[in-house]
Design a protein around this motif. Structure first.
Motif, mmCIF file in Angstrom:
data_model
loop_
_atom_site.group_PDB
_atom_site.id
_atom_site.type_symbol
_atom_site.label_atom_id
_atom_site.label_comp_id
_atom_site.label_asym_id
_atom_site.label_seq_id
_atom_site.Cartn_x
_atom_site.Cartn_y
_atom_site.Cartn_z
ATOM 1 N N SER A 278 0.059 5.521 30.774
ATOM 2 C CA SER A 278 -0.072 4.130 30.321
ATOM 3 C C SER A 278 -0.765 3.281 31.379
ATOM 4 O O SER A 278 -0.708 3.561 32.579
ATOM 5 C CB SER A 278 1.307 3.546 30.010
ATOM 6 N N SER B 219 -1.322 -0.114 25.266
ATOM 7 C CA SER B 219 -0.364 -1.081 24.749
ATOM 8 C C SER B 219 0.441 -1.701 25.896
ATOM 9 O O SER B 219 0.385 -1.251 27.035
ATOM 10 C CB SER B 219 0.582 -0.401 23.755
ATOM 11 N N ILE B 220 1.217 -2.738 25.547
ATOM 12 C CA ILE B 220 2.050 -3.406 26.559
ATOM 13 C C ILE B 220 3.289 -2.586 26.883
ATOM 14 O O ILE B 220 4.023 -2.912 27.810
ATOM 15 C CB ILE B 220 2.457 -4.810 26.076
ATOM 16 N N TRP B 221 3.554 -1.542 26.098
ATOM 17 C CA TRP B 221 4.719 -0.717 26.340
ATOM 18 C C TRP B 221 4.370 0.405 27.324
ATOM 19 O O TRP B 221 3.193 0.725 27.537
ATOM 20 C CB TRP B 221 5.244 -0.112 25.041
ATOM 21 N N ARG B 222 5.335 1.047 27.835
ATOM 22 C CA ARG B 222 5.124 2.155 28.795
ATOM 23 C C ARG B 222 5.042 3.461 28.005
ATOM 24 O O ARG B 222 5.941 4.280 28.027
ATOM 25 C CB ARG B 222 6.263 2.183 29.814
ATOM 26 N N GLN C 269 0.320 0.590 32.258
ATOM 27 C CA GLN C 269 1.373 -0.045 33.030
ATOM 28 C C GLN C 269 1.717 0.748 34.297
ATOM 29 O O GLN C 269 2.322 0.183 35.222
ATOM 30 C CB GLN C 269 2.645 -0.195 32.174
#
Length: 1444
Positions: free
Chosen positions: A667, A639-642, A669
């Motif tokens: 993640s 996902s775009i979240w951490r 990220q």
């Protein structure tokens, strides 16, 4: 009765002559015309006067009151354009060719003239409004500023020195009120207008106070030698602190034929116009000036441009340059004789006066800055002041105004089409930044374009309205971006106030980055350039840093704060960076359903103003795995979240929050971490074995897995899960580790018996560690469960199945298709049974072949190759079509040619198998076309064509054509008939009929079909019917006999109940059956959209007449369209009847014959007419169409009205219709049949004899009555003659008295009768108490003049022949009475005067036919009444035998 309201002072002056000449009715009409109309409707920002033309606008400084000069009106408005007062200024009796007059006789050509306002000015010192109209040679008046209805000064007898404004509406008049110490003066400039204006100077200084207001006596006037050479057309008048300026157009002297634009200057203190100087203006390459405005330091002028002056150009002339040009002209004319350094004439004295440029001392211009008696005047410079156009517009400009604010100049241009343009003037350029339509399109904006005292609103005047327009519409822009994009130079974004304002409204506009202006390059709306971090987990608080360039600097005690939705956080500012703390978890809104995050607005706030805004997201990692059940780890770390994944605990967490000792999948990220992203998740990559799983056979599934090292140290417990229909089946599984991080999961062997309705069933499969921790599927994983028995009903189908399925035809017990291992070895059949043919269609075909034959059965081959050459029909080959073949079940083949009459079975012979032979035989037969009916039809098509012949039921694919156009066949096709419906044809004419049987064609050459011209309808009547229908409609037209089935139809909008009661589902083509007659159309059918169609079939009487019966319609349905259907031609009833639409009336209602009820008999006396009462009886039928029966006989209808039906019954009792009981009374109105009860005839009584004695007595009584009538008639004639003789005697006695009165009037009267200042005559025949009024009636009421110019007091008096005197309060008989008496008509009646008492002797002298007058002394008397003691009546005809 006419009631007049308070008169205005101007009208009062002229009312006397109007009243003197106009009769009372005309006076009332005039007062009504001049009375003020109802107050116009006004709104908050507009004042309109629809029936009045508005001319000028003036504004009172300080008060803010607005004054509107209009045709015949003056309006006083509040600053918000609410009407406060109004004054009526016209129309008045006037003529532009006459000087102001009191008596209309002094100006015979005078007539009611509209008074247009020519000049409207405000004198602030005197608190007066100066208003000059076009009537009375343009004289002016003053009114009170507080109430324009109050006139302060108005010249009663103005002299020519008080003629101010032009008396022609098209000639402009401009002016200024000049405040001087101790007094106000009026500067007025006007053009030449009318033949009486030659003595009025084009420019004059006039008094506003003193003994003669508006007079130019003793003040300066611009003297003109020849007005025709100097006809100035003035555009505007302006003033600054020292001078007055007049802008105009004119032609120069005789040698200068072209027109030029000029500006003239006069010193404000110069009351003699010694300082007058003018110079030409030129907007380079443009035409003449059309509008002007004096802005601070600049004179703006709008010039005509483009071909024919259809465009406009704006030029700006700096006042410094204009003053220098005027000073140069003045200096040359004062000191150099008007000659420049080159010797050319650069200044002169204009307007044809005797003064010339002179040579005075060089310091004369400085010594006499405003001129003097010895200085030349008026001075005109020859060198024009030129300027470059600032901008051009596509339409002419009629008004200019300007505003200087914040160091910027904004111009407002009104054009001739009613548009207002706002222009930003910067440097040598002008930019239109906003245009709006103010007045109606085509209505020019008036030159009076005024700014209010606060420079916040602009008043715009057009012909019928005044609008209040904001100078700057800053508040309408809600945000910074729209404020700056508007490019309004008066608007800017006030950052800390958070609104679009003018600069003066922004408190800190002088500080940097506080007021953003769109014309400054470094003005940018504040925005949050970046966020760090850009999102945050909702479970914990943290710090967010905002980057905000160009952030304003606050005072020491002020601060910014951040607003995360409804949560406020104090901001810490360091330069462009702002740090804020996020809200706690309980202050963050819940995630929307189906998402793992929530986005809230983040605003950097100053007090309650959002300085900059963006969005900020709070995410919840634990919600991701719930949303992505098939791959929770991949969804978490991808996902775009951490977010990170904890494999052993199966949790998606933020930050470093996996339990201690548990490995973490990080993640995507994250950087500098090896175990990260979806590829590091424990996952199932796919199936290791076949994905096809047979039903009923024990199968063992294997799946490839990876990254299971995260589960080392935990119990190796795995399960396979299959999502079967209606259940989740779990199977224990084992892990087989292979090289690296890969492995195999082996699911426990299992037999599947799902309930299947299809051949193959996809079943999702996944793996869990334990029973809850799901491994991710790298992609969607399915196994296919299949059942060989599904979709394989016979051996050929089974053997044709995909070999990978392993299906075999098994003959064990009940033969079926099974998975190979499920069939005992000896029961497998490798060869299929012989083909079986169940049905063949069609069973006939043409000898030419080419017919598509369909064979249905089983075991008809496993593939098309098996049957490609295996089919024969009646021993003739039949070629199968590959695209139409269905494995084992259907063969479609095309027959070969064969002789007529060939017959035989259908055979399918597949190699290595016995052939399949059909029980049905196919026959080759030759179809023959014999005849056609009908032989013609309309060109529009729609004719139902019947083709007769033999063997027409040949083949199953039959089509018909008429003239190359398809003729759709109406099923079924019968052995001897084919019915089709023709299509439209382009042109009338004959067309061959063709029928195609497969590939065989048959043409009916002997009987072609003939298309005729379409039928036309020219008349249809009657045009009304009862809802019950059945009324005969006669329709006339041409070509009607070619219509096969004409219909009269009606479309109705019906509710559900009406549709259910009347309509049947629509069947547009009811199915026929061979040998049965065609069915009649349904009475009512349902259409789409809730419509109902009810129809009746018309009969064709002849080629020009159709007989139709109106369709019955339901009671609650509303007819929408009534039309005729002539095969394919539809004609609305209104078109056929000449525009008369068809109307449905409610069904008639009739009362029972017997008052006792419909079951009781009505007793009918012989010879009586039957009267039947009802309602609406003749609304939808005529008398001739009604049929009334009594039993088996008819009751002849004699009369039919709306409420009554009268019919004549049979003389004798008729027989009942049913043969028993009493005859019934039945009324038939179209389809409406009303039974009103039985009728019982009464026996006729015998006639009684009239006695002879009674007959004799009756005769004698009649004789006596006749004798009495004759006697009374003779007595009445005798009395009438006696009364006439007495009446004539009285009239003869009055003759001498009438003659005496006439002589006395001619001798004694020297003044008018009842006029102002006239003497009342007296004489020996008249007492002092009598006032005699004598007036002839010769048909001419016009005043007659004496030779000396005086009026004749009694015009026409010598023609007075005889007069009868009647003292008041008596009046003459009416005109009809007088004419009946002597053939004379009365001239006037007498009205009471001040001495109306009569002496007794005079009362006795009254004629016997005079009667008292009911009027009083104070009332208005009708025409013919005079205010005198006697009414004199002159006889206009001379009586024979009576002396004069």
């Amino acid at each position: 009765m006419c009631h007049a309201t308070q008169e205005t002072p101007l009208l009062h002056h002229f009312m006397a002559p109007v009243m003197a000449r106009w009769p009372p009715f005309g006076l009332c009409l005039l007062l009504l015309l001049l009375s003020p109309p109802p107050l116009p409707l006004t709104g908050a920002h507009r004042f309109s006067a629809p029936n009045t033309t508005l001319n000028h606008l003036a504004l009172a400084p300080g008060r803010g009151t607005l004054y509107v000069g209009a045709v015949n009106r003056l309006f006083q408005l509040s600053p918000e354009l609410q009407l406060e007062a109004m004054a009526v200024t016209g129309p008045v009796i006037d003529s532009p060719d006459c000087v102001p007059f009191r008596d209309p006789a002094e100006c015979p050509q005078a007539q009611l003239t509209d008074n247009a306002n020519q000049l409207l000015l405000v004198s602030s010192r005197a608190q007066e409004l100066v208003a000059c109209g076009q009537v009375r040679q343009g004289v002016c008046e003053t009114r009170r500023l507080g109430d324009v209805a109050e006139v302060l000064y108005q010249a009663e007898d103005p002299g020519d020195g008080q003629f101010v404004a032009a008396n022609t509406p098209g000639v402009a008049t401009v002016g200024l009120v000049v405040p001087l110490p101790g007094q106000d003066l009026l500067l007025v400039a006007r053009g030449l207008a009318g033949k009486l204006s030659a003595g009025v100077p084009p420019l004059a200084i006039r008094q506003l106070a003193g003994p003669q207001p508006f007079s130019s006596e003793g003040l300066g006037r611009l003297v003109v030698g020849d007005f025709s050479d100097y006809n100035n057309s003035y555009v505007g008048a302006f003033a600054d602190a020292r001078s007055a300026y007049f802008v105009f157009r004119r032609r120069g002297a005789r040698a200068q034929a072209e027109y030029r634009s000029y500006v003239a200057r006069v010193c404000l203190g110069d009351t003699n116009l010694y300082s007058y100087v003018e110079v030409p203006l030129a907007c380079q390459g443009q035409g003449l000036i059309q509008a002007a405005f004096l802005a601070p330091g600049t004179l703006l002028g709008a010039f005509a441009a483009g071909p024919g002056g259809t465009q406009a150009a704006l030029c700006a002339f700096p006042m410094a340059e204009l003053g220098a040009s005027m000073e140069q002209a003045r200096r040359l004319c004062y000191t150099a004789g008007g000659r420049g350094p080159s010797g050319a004439e650069e200044a002169t004295v204009e307007y044809g006066v005797t003064s010339r440029c002179v040579t005075l001392p060089l310091d004369s211009p400085e010594s006499y800055p405003c001129g003097d008696e010895h200085t030349p005047s008026p001075i005109a410079g020859r060198q024009p002041l030129e300027a470059q156009p600032l901008l051009k517009l596509g339409q002419p400009v009629s008004a200019v105004a300007a505003l200087q604010a914040d160091g910027h100049m904004v111009a407002f241009l009104g054009d001739t089409q009613g548009q207002l343009h706002k222009v930003f003037l910067h440097g040598s350029q002008g930019q239109v930044y906003h245009s709006q339509q103010v007045g109606p399109p085509g209505s020019a904006i008036s030159p009076d374009l005024l700014l209010d005292s606060s420079d916040s609103h602009l008043y715009v005047l057009t012909a019928h309205q005044v609008d209040r327009i904001p100078v700057a519409a800053c508040p309408q822009f809600p945000d910074c971006a729209s404020c700056l994009q508007a490019q309004d130079p008066l608007c800017g974004w006030c950052v800390l106030q958070g609104r679009c304002t003018r600069k003066g409204q922004c408190r800190r506009a002088g500080q940097p980055n506080q007021w953003l202006w769109s014309y400054e390059e470094d003005s940018h709306c504040l925005h949050i350039q970046s966020l760090l971090p850009s999102h945050h987990p909702r479970q914990e608080q943290g710090q967010v840093t905002l980057s905000v360039p160009w952030l304003p600097i606050l005072d020491a005690d002020e601060y910014f704060h951040c607003a995360f939705g409804d949560y406020d956080s104090l901001a810490h500012v360091e330069g462009p960076y702002v740090a804020c703390v996020t809200p706690p978890q309980d202050q963050v809104p819940l995630n929307p359903p189906g998402t793992e995050y929530v986005t809230v607005p983040l605003a950097l706030m100053f007090e309650d103003v959002a300085v900059a805004t963006t969005n900020f997201s709070f995410y919840d990692c634990s919600a991701i795995q719930a949303l992505e059940a098939a791959a929770p780890c991949r969804a978490c770390v991808g996902s775009i979240w951490r977010c990170h994944w904890c494999p052993q605990s199966s949790h998606c967490v933020y930050g470093e929050h996996c339990p201690e000792g548990e490995r973490t999948v990080y993640s995507t990220q994250e950087v500098d971490v090896q175990v990260r992203g979806p590829g590091a998740c424990p996952q199932v990559e796919g199936l290791a074995g076949p994905h096809l799983v047979p039903v009923g056979w024990e199968s063992r599934l294997a799946l490839r897995v990876r990254n299971l090292q995260h589960f080392r140290g935990l119990p190796a417990s795995f399960h396979c899960w299959l999502e079967l229909p209606g259940e989740l089946r779990g199977l224990p599984a084992t892990l087989e580790e292979t090289a690296g991080d890969s492995g195999l999961i082996h699911c426990q062997a299992h037999q599947f018996y799902p309930s299947m309705s299809q051949r193959e069933l996809p079943v999702p499969i996944y793996v869990t560690q334990g029973k809850a921790q799901r491994l991710d599927n790298a992609h969607a994983l399915y196994v296919i469960l299949y059942d060989c028995a599904m979709g394989h009903p016979d051996c050929s189908h089974c053997q044709a199945a995909n070999r990978s399925l392993g299906c075999l035809w098994c003959a064990d017990g009940q033969p079926a298709c099974l998975y190979g291992p499920l069939c005992p070895p000896g029961a497998v059949e490798l060869l299929c049974p012989a083909p079986s043919i169940d049905a063949v269609e069609p069973l006939t075909g043409p000898p030419e072949g080419g017919l598509a034959l369909t064979i249905l059965g089983s075991n008809l081959g496993r593939a098309f190759a098996d049957v490609q050459y295996a089919v024969s029909v009646a021993s003739r080959p039949c070629s199968p079509e590959p695209s139409l073949y269905r494995t084992s079940a259907r063969i479609v083949c095309v027959t070969s040619p064969a002789p007529n009459g060939t017959t035989g079975p259908v055979q399918v012979a597949i190699k290595s198998q016995p052939p399949g032979i059909s029980s049905q035989h196919f026959t080759y037969q030759d179809p023959v076309l014999l005849s056609l009916s009908p032989r013609w039809g309309p060109q529009a098509g729609g004719t139902q064509l019947t083709i007769r012949g033999q063997h027409l039921q040949t083949g199953g694919n039959t089509s018909a054509f008429v003239g190359g156009q398809p003729c759709p066949i109406l099923e079924p096709v019968c052995p001897e008939t084919i019915v089709c419906r023709t299509r439209p044809q382009a042109v009338p004419g004959e067309a061959a009929v063709l029928v195609v049987f497969g590939h065989a064609q048959r043409t009916l050459l002997a009987n072609p079909f003939r298309y005729t011209a379409n039928p036309r309808l020219v008349a249809a009547e009657p045009s009304a019917s009862f809802r019950g229908g059945g009324r005969l409609i006669r329709v006339r037209g041409t070509g009607l006999d070619v219509v096969q089935r004409p219909l009269l139809s009606v479309w109705l909008e019906a509710d559900a109940e009406a549709q259910a009661s009347k309509a049947q589902p629509r069947d547009p083509e009811p199915r026929r059956s061979c040998g049965a007659p065609a069915a009649d159309p349904q009475a009512c059918i349902q259409l789409g959209g809730g419509l109902l169609q009810c129809s009746t079939v018309c009969s064709v009487n002849s080629s020009s007449l159709l007989l139709c019966w109106s369709p019955a319609v339901p009671d609650r349905a509303r007819p929408q369209r009534v039309f005729f259907t002539l095969d394919n031609v539809q004609v609305d009833f209104a078109s056929a009847s000449g525009g008369q639409g068809f109307l449905y009336q409610p069904n008639p209602r009739l009362a029972p014959l017997s008052r006792e009820g419909p079951a009781r008999p009505y007793r009918l006396k012989p010879g009586h007419i039957l009267d039947v009462e009802g309602e609406g009886l003749n609304l939808g039928i005529s008398k001739e169409e009604v049929r009334v029966h009594i039993g088996r006989s008819e009751c002849l209808v004699k009369t039919l009205t709306r409420t009554h039906l009268y019919c004549e019954p049979p003389a004798h009792a008729p027989q009942p219709a049913d043969g028993s009981g009493l005859p019934q009374f039945v009324v038939q109105m179209g389809n409406v049949r009303l039974a009103l009860g039985p009728v019982q005839y009464e026996a006729e009584p015998p006639l009684s004899a009239f006695p002879v004695e009674a007959q004799a007595g009756l005769g004698m009584g009649a004789a006596v009555l006749i004798a009495a009538v004759l006697l009374l008639t003779l007595m009445y004639r005798h009395k009438s003659k006696q009364a006439l003789r007495d009446y004539q005697k009285v009239l003869l006695q009055l003759e001498s008295l009438e003659t005496g009165v006439g002589d006395q009037c001619r001798k004694e009267f020297t003044g008018g009768c009842g006029g102002r200042g006239d003497r009342v005559p007296t004489g020996p025949e008249l007492t002092p108490q009598l006032l005699l009024a004598c007036r002839p009636h010769d048909g001419d009421d016009r005043p007659q003049q004496r030779p000396g110019g005086q009026r004749d007091p009694l015009p026409g008096l010598p023609h007075l022949r005889r007069a009868r005197l009647l003292p008041w309060p008596w009046r003459l008989p009416t005109a009809a009475q007088a004419r009946g008496a002597r053939g004379r008509r009365p001239l006037h009646h007498c009205a009471p005067g001040p001495h109306a008492a009569l002496q007794p002797a005079q009362q006795q002298a009254l004629p016997p036919h005079a009667h008292p007058h009911p009027g009083g002394a104070a009332q208005l008397f009708p025409e013919g009444s005079l205010p005198c003691g006697f009414a004199a009546v002159a006889s206009t005809t001379r009586q024979a035998g009576v002396p004069d």
